[in-house]
Design a protein around this motif. Structure first.
Motif, PDB file in Angstrom:
ATOM      1  N   TRP A   1     -26.632  14.533 -10.529  1.00 43.88           N
ATOM      2  CA  TRP A   1     -25.556  14.579 -11.526  1.00 43.88           C
ATOM      3  C   TRP A   1     -25.628  15.939 -12.204  1.00 43.88           C
ATOM      4  CZ3 TRP A   1     -21.651  11.220 -12.920  1.00 43.88           C
ATOM      5  CH2 TRP A   1     -20.916  11.582 -14.066  1.00 43.88           C
TER       6      TRP A   1
ATOM      7  N   GLU B   1     -19.223  17.417 -14.376  1.00 42.58           N
ATOM      8  CA  GLU B   1     -19.725  16.077 -14.051  1.00 42.58           C
ATOM      9  C   GLU B   1     -19.846  15.879 -12.547  1.00 42.58           C
ATOM     10  OE1 GLU B   1     -17.556  12.991 -16.000  1.00 42.58           O
ATOM     11  OE2 GLU B   1     -17.544  14.014 -17.928  1.00 42.58           O
TER      12      GLU B   1
ATOM     13  N   HIS C   1     -21.087  14.729  -9.349  1.00 44.02           N
ATOM     14  CA  HIS C   1     -21.990  13.666  -8.888  1.00 44.02           C
ATOM     15  C   HIS C   1     -22.106  13.746  -7.376  1.00 44.02           C
ATOM     16  CE1 HIS C   1     -22.944   9.099  -8.419  1.00 44.02           C
ATOM     17  NE2 HIS C   1     -24.001   9.858  -8.200  1.00 44.02           N
TER      18      HIS C   1
END
Lengths: 629, 114
Positions: A128, A133, A135
């Protein structure tokens, strides 16, 4: 010069000659029996170490500093055309970082393992990233990579395994993005191999990016991280797009015309480098380049700021994202929506209690297999067939798929009784045919081409929208005047949030703007924007609305945005030359698509780069009456 | 003075009981980096803009070799500089080198003051 090639790649053959024992170490792709591997623990909280790349990873690289990057002509021109103001466009404001840049960005990482609760076997390693963000899921369970027609993402699809003391990761299915923030591009055809090694609390990720579209040899970078004892507590990166510049025309995409990048010489002048030192591509990686750059005439270096004229266009180096093995391949899109590939244009099937609704029927060569595939998906027959255009590879299966279906809403209805020939007009026995629906110009084009009657849609519409509530969701057709043809429609499955674009959008070639069939570049841009008016991303400019292209892999709005940008930028270049009085041969010789040809170009076949440029030129010289901005 | 060794991870703690080992097991074959620790260097600079290191500096390097798609062979050199005189934390860098088939294109000349 050393400053320009500082970390990109350095030559160390002398060291290697003295260290043959190192061959015992990591050799991920070597032949022979597997060596014992250390399942290196990469979990924990990690912060980037910026001891040598502070400017690169913090403030960002300088404009037109491409030294040490193996950019080919297309990559160099793409970067020179790139205007960072493009990020003010609504659909670019929340672009996530592509994986190779994400691992280099400023921001912390958290890594953790996912294990099978019953066997404790390692299934995946998750990453992460704080910025955007990001991922990542690195699958460690040996699963294969998805087919070429699967969607792409900013982090791509990664699989990993341990070799020696390294975690080796292979990534495919990346979206288009940039390797450096000065516009040095990475295409959606790029793949990456990473080697992650850990020494105590220090982690190093070496990323090797291979990109047949924009690079002549792999791009190599190493990034360092230090392990932190605890949670950084700041993992979100909220982004909603908004109006940054109001009143801008919807067909405006900031870009620099070839040769008009105003800051192209700024870097070389500031550091008193030869201009060619920052533009030379792979040659600038190697030590003998220093002497060559000093001797390179200024005019020769300046020529690199524009396409080399009067030479053949490059052809696409993209992977073929369509199967050609004589079979129909079914790919689930979302809920009860499926994409069928293998018979020319993509076919989309919606299943449900009312019977299958099919959008486009392919070229017709594999219709029997397409029908069999649809029957496996839907126990109920095909009730409706919607055509996005009259193009042969989208209506070729109309007759067979239509005959394989039936429209149970017609027999015995009031309308059936009023029309002895059947409510649909063309089919004399509607109970044993699916109803074919399309914008009226599709019918006119097919009739003019003397297509068999069973191929011609019988249920038509004339205005902007046709709607139908089917299988529990609203299905809308929106006519896009004068785009690829004069009869194009997009189809929007509202609940599933899937848009079928037809040939208005594809991932395989330049748009097939067919002027003889009523197409135009202006209408094409408007149609692409019409798709974007209806899409939404789930997170950081990806996911959300799926877009099925006429040809190629399943997309979301990001691919449509990049495609729209391309058409607008080419339009701008051709328009600028027209304004300067250029003839079509002069426009063709200028190679105005040089930065996109390695992705979409073709010098043979039914739709070549020259045909596309000619269509753009003629559209602009004689705009169609109906199209507007 | 440089001292080299294979950097094979070792257990942080080894717990044995009745002939059974419950601790971390390192790989049986060499699986680590080539680790080189260098001391007793003359003072110099870490960057050409004058960032210095002192005589007490200890340099630790880790060498790893990777074979990548396309046939290239890369050498990764990770360096940690610990200098109690001028640095308040370790200075880390990683550099990579691409193996060449021969010495063509590389013609070093001796340094001579002018």
């Amino acid at each position: 010069l050393r400053g320009t090639v500082k970390k990109s790649m350095r030559i160390g053959y002398a060291i290697l000659r003295k260290l043959p024992a190192l061959a015992l170490n990591v050799a991920a792709f070597a032949q022979g029996p597997p060596r014992a591997a250390l399942d290196v623990d990469v979990t924990g909280y990690w912060s980037p170490v910026l001891h040598e790349d502070t400017l690169e990873r913090g403030g960002g690289p300088e404009i037109a500093d491409y030294g040490g990057f193996a950019l080919n002509e297309a990559g160099r021109l793409w970067a020179l055309s790139y205007d960072p103001s493009r990020l003010t466009l609504r659909h670019h404001q929340c672009d996530a970082y592509i994986m190779p840049y994400q691992m280099r960005a400023v921001g912390n990482f958290r890594m953790w393992e996912e294990r099978d609760p019953h066997t404790q076997q390692l299934i995946a390693i998750h990453v992460w990233a704080q910025t955007t963000e990001g991922h990542r899921v690195i699958w460690m369970d040996g699963r294969p990579h998805p087919p070429a027609w699967a969607p792409h993402s900013f982090t791509g699809f990664s699989t990993g395994h341990f070799v020696g003391n390294a975690l080796v990761i292979e990534t495919t299915h990346l979206k288009q993005g940039w390797l450096r923030r000065n516009g040095s591009p990475e295409s959606d055809q790029a793949t990456a191999v990473e080697f992650i090694v850990r020494h105590g609390d220090h982690l190093t990720d070496t990323t090797v990016v291979t990109d047949p579209v924009f690079l002549t040899e792999p791009e190599v970078r190493s990034n360092d991280y230090i392990r932190q004892p605890g949670d950084h507590h700041a993992w979100l990166y909220a982004c909603d797009d908004g109006e940054q510049i109001t009143g801008r025309a919807p067909d405006s995409v900031p870009n620099y015309l070839f040769g008009k990048q105003p800051f192209a010489r700024e870097f070389s002048q500031r550091y008193k480098l030869p201009l060619g030192a920052s533009l030379a591509g792979a040659a600038s990686i190697y030590p003998d380049f220093a002497a060559k750059a000093k001797q390179q005439p200024e005019s020769e270096a300046a020529a690199l700021l524009q396409p080399m004229p009067n030479r053949p266009s490059e052809s696409s180096r993209a992977q073929d994202s369509e199967p050609h093995d004589g079979d129909i391949h079914v790919f689930p899109v979302r809920d009860n929506i499926y994409m069928l590939l293998g018979d020319g244009g993509n076919i989309v099937v919606q299943t449900g209690e009312q019977g299958a609704l099919v959008v486009d029927t392919g070229a017709g060569a594999l219709s029997d297999k397409a029908i069999a595939a649809i029957r496996r998906l839907s126990p109920r027959p095909i009730q409706f067939i919607l055509n996005t255009s009259a193009r042969a590879d989208h209506v070729g299966g109309n007759a067979k798929l239509g005959a394989a279906g039936s429209d149970p809403s017609l027999p015995g209805s009031f309308f059936d009784l009023q029309a002895p020939g059947g409510a649909t007009g063309h089919q004399s026995d509607p109970a044993h045919n699916a109803t074919l629906i399309a914008q009226n110009n599709v019918v006119l084009r097919l009739e003019a081409a003397k297509a068999p009657e069973a191929t011609i849609p019988s249920d038509t519409f004339l205005e902007e929208r046709r709607r139908k509530f089917h299988n529990g969701e609203l299905v809308e057709m929106f006519h896009q005047p004068n785009a690829v043809t004069d009869g194009d429609s997009i189809v929007h499955f509202r609940r599933s949030d899937v848009i079928v674009a037809g040939d208005i959008f594809n991932t395989t070639q330049y748009p097939f703007v067919d002027l003889k069939a009523g197409g135009s570049v202006q209408g094409e841009i408007k149609a692409l924007n019409a798709i974007l008016d209806r899409t939404g991303y789930e997170h950081e400019e990806q996911g959300g609305t799926y877009v099925v292209p006429g040809h190629g892999y399943l997309c979301d709005e990001h691919e449509v945005v990049e495609y729209r940008d391309m058409v607008v930028i080419v339009r701008d270049r051709v328009q600028a030359m027209i304004n300067a009085g250029a003839t079509l041969p002069q426009v063709q010789a200028a190679r105005l698509t040089a930065d996109y040809d390695t992705r979409y170009g073709a010098n043979s076949g039914s739709w070549t780069t020259a045909m596309f440029v000619e269509a753009v030129y003629n559209s602009l010289k004689q705009p169609p009456a109906k199209s507007t901005k | 003075v440089s001292v080299a060794s294979w950097d094979t991870p070792q257990p942080a703690i080894r717990n044995s009981f009745g002939g059974l080992d419950f601790g971390f097991q390192p790989p049986p074959a060499p699986g680590g980096s080539l680790k080189v620790v260098t001391t007793k260097m003359r003072p110099g600079y870490l960057r050409k803009n004058g960032v210095p290191y002192g005589a007490a500096t200890e340099l630790t390097e880790y060498f790893d070799r990777f074979d990548v798609p396309g046939g290239d062979s890369l050498l990764l050199v990770i360096s940690e500089v610990v200098d109690p005189e001028y640095l308040n934390q370790p200075f880390w860098t990683s550099s990579h080198f691409k193996k060449q088939n021969d010495a063509s294109g590389w013609n070093p000349t001796p340094c001579a003051a002018r």
